[in-house]
Design a protein around this motif. Structure first.
Motif, PDB file in Angstrom:
ATOM      1  N   VAL A 114     -44.729 -73.607  22.371  1.00 38.13           N
ATOM      2  CA  VAL A 114     -45.323 -72.784  23.421  1.00 38.13           C
ATOM      3  C   VAL A 114     -46.715 -73.316  23.737  1.00 38.13           C
ATOM      4  O   VAL A 114     -47.557 -73.456  22.850  1.00 38.13           O
ATOM      5  CB  VAL A 114     -45.414 -71.307  22.980  1.00 38.13           C
ATOM      6  CG1 VAL A 114     -46.142 -70.478  24.035  1.00 38.13           C
ATOM      7  CG2 VAL A 114     -44.023 -70.740  22.743  1.00 38.13           C
TER       8      VAL A 114
ATOM      9  N   VAL B 109     -50.589 -67.516  26.996  1.00 28.31           N
ATOM     10  CA  VAL B 109     -49.703 -68.511  27.573  1.00 28.31           C
ATOM     11  C   VAL B 109     -49.584 -68.211  29.063  1.00 28.31           C
ATOM     12  O   VAL B 109     -49.596 -67.051  29.477  1.00 28.31           O
ATOM     13  CB  VAL B 109     -48.306 -68.509  26.906  1.00 28.31           C
ATOM     14  CG1 VAL B 109     -47.595 -67.177  27.095  1.00 28.31           C
ATOM     15  CG2 VAL B 109     -47.448 -69.654  27.417  1.00 28.31           C
ATOM     16  N   GLY B 110     -49.497 -69.277  29.872  1.00 30.50           N
ATOM     17  CA  GLY B 110     -49.394 -69.087  31.316  1.00 30.50           C
ATOM     18  C   GLY B 110     -50.707 -68.632  31.903  1.00 30.50           C
ATOM     19  O   GLY B 110     -51.724 -68.488  31.226  1.00 30.50           O
TER      20      GLY B 110
ATOM     21  N   ARG C 157     -50.534 -64.335  29.676  1.00 28.98           N
ATOM     22  CA  ARG C 157     -49.865 -63.329  28.855  1.00 28.98           C
ATOM     23  C   ARG C 157     -50.310 -63.509  27.404  1.00 28.98           C
ATOM     24  O   ARG C 157     -50.326 -64.621  26.883  1.00 28.98           O
ATOM     25  CB  ARG C 157     -48.343 -63.489  28.978  1.00 28.98           C
ATOM     26  CG  ARG C 157     -47.848 -63.354  30.409  1.00 28.98           C
ATOM     27  CD  ARG C 157     -46.349 -63.538  30.521  1.00 28.98           C
ATOM     28  NE  ARG C 157     -45.880 -64.860  30.141  1.00 28.98           N
ATOM     29  CZ  ARG C 157     -45.969 -65.940  30.919  1.00 28.98           C
ATOM     30  NH1 ARG C 157     -46.536 -65.856  32.115  1.00 28.98           N
ATOM     31  NH2 ARG C 157     -45.492 -67.101  30.513  1.00 28.98           N
TER      32      ARG C 157
ATOM     33  N   LEU D  57     -50.371 -63.725  23.546  1.00 28.71           N
ATOM     34  CA  LEU D  57     -49.530 -64.023  22.397  1.00 28.71           C
ATOM     35  C   LEU D  57     -50.136 -63.527  21.086  1.00 28.71           C
ATOM     36  O   LEU D  57     -49.415 -63.101  20.190  1.00 28.71           O
ATOM     37  CB  LEU D  57     -49.315 -65.539  22.267  1.00 28.71           C
ATOM     38  CG  LEU D  57     -48.353 -66.223  23.209  1.00 28.71           C
ATOM     39  CD1 LEU D  57     -48.537 -67.734  23.118  1.00 28.71           C
ATOM     40  CD2 LEU D  57     -46.919 -65.846  22.873  1.00 28.71           C
TER      41      LEU D  57
ATOM     42  N   THR E  31     -46.738 -60.991  25.579  1.00 29.12           N
ATOM     43  CA  THR E  31     -45.457 -61.674  25.442  1.00 29.12           C
ATOM     44  C   THR E  31     -45.299 -62.097  23.991  1.00 29.12           C
ATOM     45  O   THR E  31     -46.168 -61.823  23.156  1.00 29.12           O
ATOM     46  CB  THR E  31     -45.377 -62.887  26.386  1.00 29.12           C
ATOM     47  OG1 THR E  31     -44.050 -63.443  26.359  1.00 29.12           O
ATOM     48  CG2 THR E  31     -46.370 -63.975  25.998  1.00 29.12           C
TER      49      THR E  31
ATOM     50  N   GLU F 177     -39.866 -64.704  23.244  1.00 27.57           N
ATOM     51  CA  GLU F 177     -39.643 -64.506  24.676  1.00 27.57           C
ATOM     52  C   GLU F 177     -39.892 -65.801  25.441  1.00 27.57           C
ATOM     53  O   GLU F 177     -39.130 -66.163  26.344  1.00 27.57           O
ATOM     54  CB  GLU F 177     -40.567 -63.405  25.194  1.00 27.57           C
ATOM     55  CG  GLU F 177     -40.493 -63.164  26.694  1.00 27.57           C
ATOM     56  CD  GLU F 177     -39.210 -62.478  27.126  1.00 27.57           C
ATOM     57  OE1 GLU F 177     -38.959 -62.457  28.338  1.00 27.57           O
ATOM     58  OE2 GLU F 177     -38.458 -61.981  26.256  1.00 27.57           O
ATOM     59  N   GLU F 178     -40.944 -66.515  25.093  1.00 27.46           N
ATOM     60  CA  GLU F 178     -41.290 -67.746  25.811  1.00 27.46           C
ATOM     61  C   GLU F 178     -40.307 -68.874  25.519  1.00 27.46           C
ATOM     62  O   GLU F 178     -40.012 -69.689  26.386  1.00 27.46           O
ATOM     63  CB  GLU F 178     -42.715 -68.181  25.439  1.00 27.46           C
ATOM     64  CG  GLU F 178     -43.795 -67.196  25.829  1.00 27.46           C
ATOM     65  CD  GLU F 178     -43.866 -66.951  27.325  1.00 27.46           C
ATOM     66  OE1 GLU F 178     -43.804 -67.927  28.091  1.00 27.46           O
ATOM     67  OE2 GLU F 178     -43.985 -65.777  27.731  1.00 27.46           O
TER      68      GLU F 178
END
Length: 338
Positions: A163, A175-176, A202, A204, A241, A245-246
């Motif tokens: 990730v 992330v993102g 999101r 983590l 998240t 999920e990722e």
């Protein structure tokens, strides 16, 4: 090194003879057998073969599992369920039980954990809930460095798991978001400590650092690290998240925790930590170069984040000049935000 840890290290190289290990360590064969039985009681199923003792194919998520092959000096204490790993560290500290090499208290589930500013922290079974206690030879003014090191170590463990994580100052692992098409979707999310302040991605993981010390030396410091690992995203707060999920599949939490501990030791376990931590943090940060607003005790500071300076202050170019912020809630803004 105690017999148990020496046995775990030896098992990493293949079958190990009990008598040979006893001779190498200068202990009795009974002491080696006792260490083997202790590992088995923890769920680390050591096998007995004609060639010697053999490690299990699946070491499992446990103290022995994390310590198996661990390239860091920390002892590991594991709990299936605990109120708070940080609280457990404080108990160890009160009893003078934090070893010189440090200890990581790990739990599958926490039932009474709290985040920054005493916010609720969602910590169900399946996460990586870890409090790493160390006794660094450093003054209290350097404590923020260890928070940055914990953030880097966590981001690196996420990246090794697959990730592409990044850091929002000072200690949120996301992330993102930055520059991505999903940034606006999470722009106004406001949840608990596992999902708060999501502008920028999101969430983590988050980190809460506590310490005790004297005027010139840290007595002990604990980095409480909470990672949404193998958790269903729908059970998490808005804006959060999980690694599962990722990735679309569970991660190996044993390996994840070991990677995190090894990376932290490589950064913060050496005298030249100042030369290591800040450059590593800058490389993984998504905050630098962004327009930010930091809520501080003296009011909000808004501008462009341009650097992080020792021991972890965020340097912000504002309309009124350069400001250095040492603590506060940081929010990534779109250029149009005030």
């Amino acid at each position: 090194m105690d017999t148990r840890r020496a046995l775990l290290d030896a098992l990493g190289d293949g079958p190990v003879s009990g008598p040979a290990l006893a001779d190498d360590l200068g202990v009795s064969r009974a002491a080696v057998w006792k260490a083997v039985e202790s590992l088995r009681e923890e769920g680390f199923a050591v096998e007995s073969t004609p060639e010697g003792y053999v490690a299990p194919a699946d070491p499992g998520y446990s103290a022995a599992g994390i310590e198996f092959g661990l390239d860091a000096p920390y002892a590991v204490e594991y709990h299936d369920r605990i109120s708070s790993t940080n609280r457990r560290v404080r108990e160890l500290a009160a009893g003078g039980e934090i070893p010189e090499e440090g200890v990581a208290v790990v739990a599958d589930e926490q039932t009474g954990s709290r985040g920054r500013l005493d916010r609720e922290w969602v910590a169900p079974s399946g996460g990586v809930w870890l409090s790493l206690a160390v006794r660094p030879d450093a003054p209290p003014a350097r404590a923020p460095l260890f928070t940055l090191a914990a953030a880097v170590a966590t981001a690196d463990a996420c990246r090794e798991a697959g990730v592409d994580a990044h850091i929002k100052w000072p200690n949120d692992v996301l992330v993102g978001g930055p520059g991505g098409e999903d940034e606006d979707e999470y722009a106004d999310a406001d949840g608990d400590a596992a999902g708060e302040g999501s502008r920028g991605g999101r969430k983590l993981a988050g980190i809460l650092t506590e310490m005790e010390g004297e005027a010139d030396r840290i007595s002990w410091l604990v980095a409480g690290i909470g990672v949404n690992a193998n958790i269903d995203a729908e059970t998490l707060p808005a804006g959060a998240t999980s690694l599962q999920e990722e990735l679309g599949e569970p991660v190996d939490r044993r390996r994840f925790a070991a990677t995190l501990l090894e990376r932290f030791d490589a950064l913060a376990g050496t005298p030249d930590r100042m030369d290591r931590i800040l450059p590593a943090w800058r490389e993984r940060a998504s905050t630098l170069g962004r327009r930010v607003r930091v809520d501080t005790p003296n009011g909000p500071v808004t501008g462009i984040a341009v650097d992080v300076e020792p021991p972890g202050a965020l340097v912000i170019e504002t309309d009124d000049g350069v400001r250095r912020v040492h603590a506060g809630d940081c929010e990534h803004l779109r250029d149009a935000d005030g």
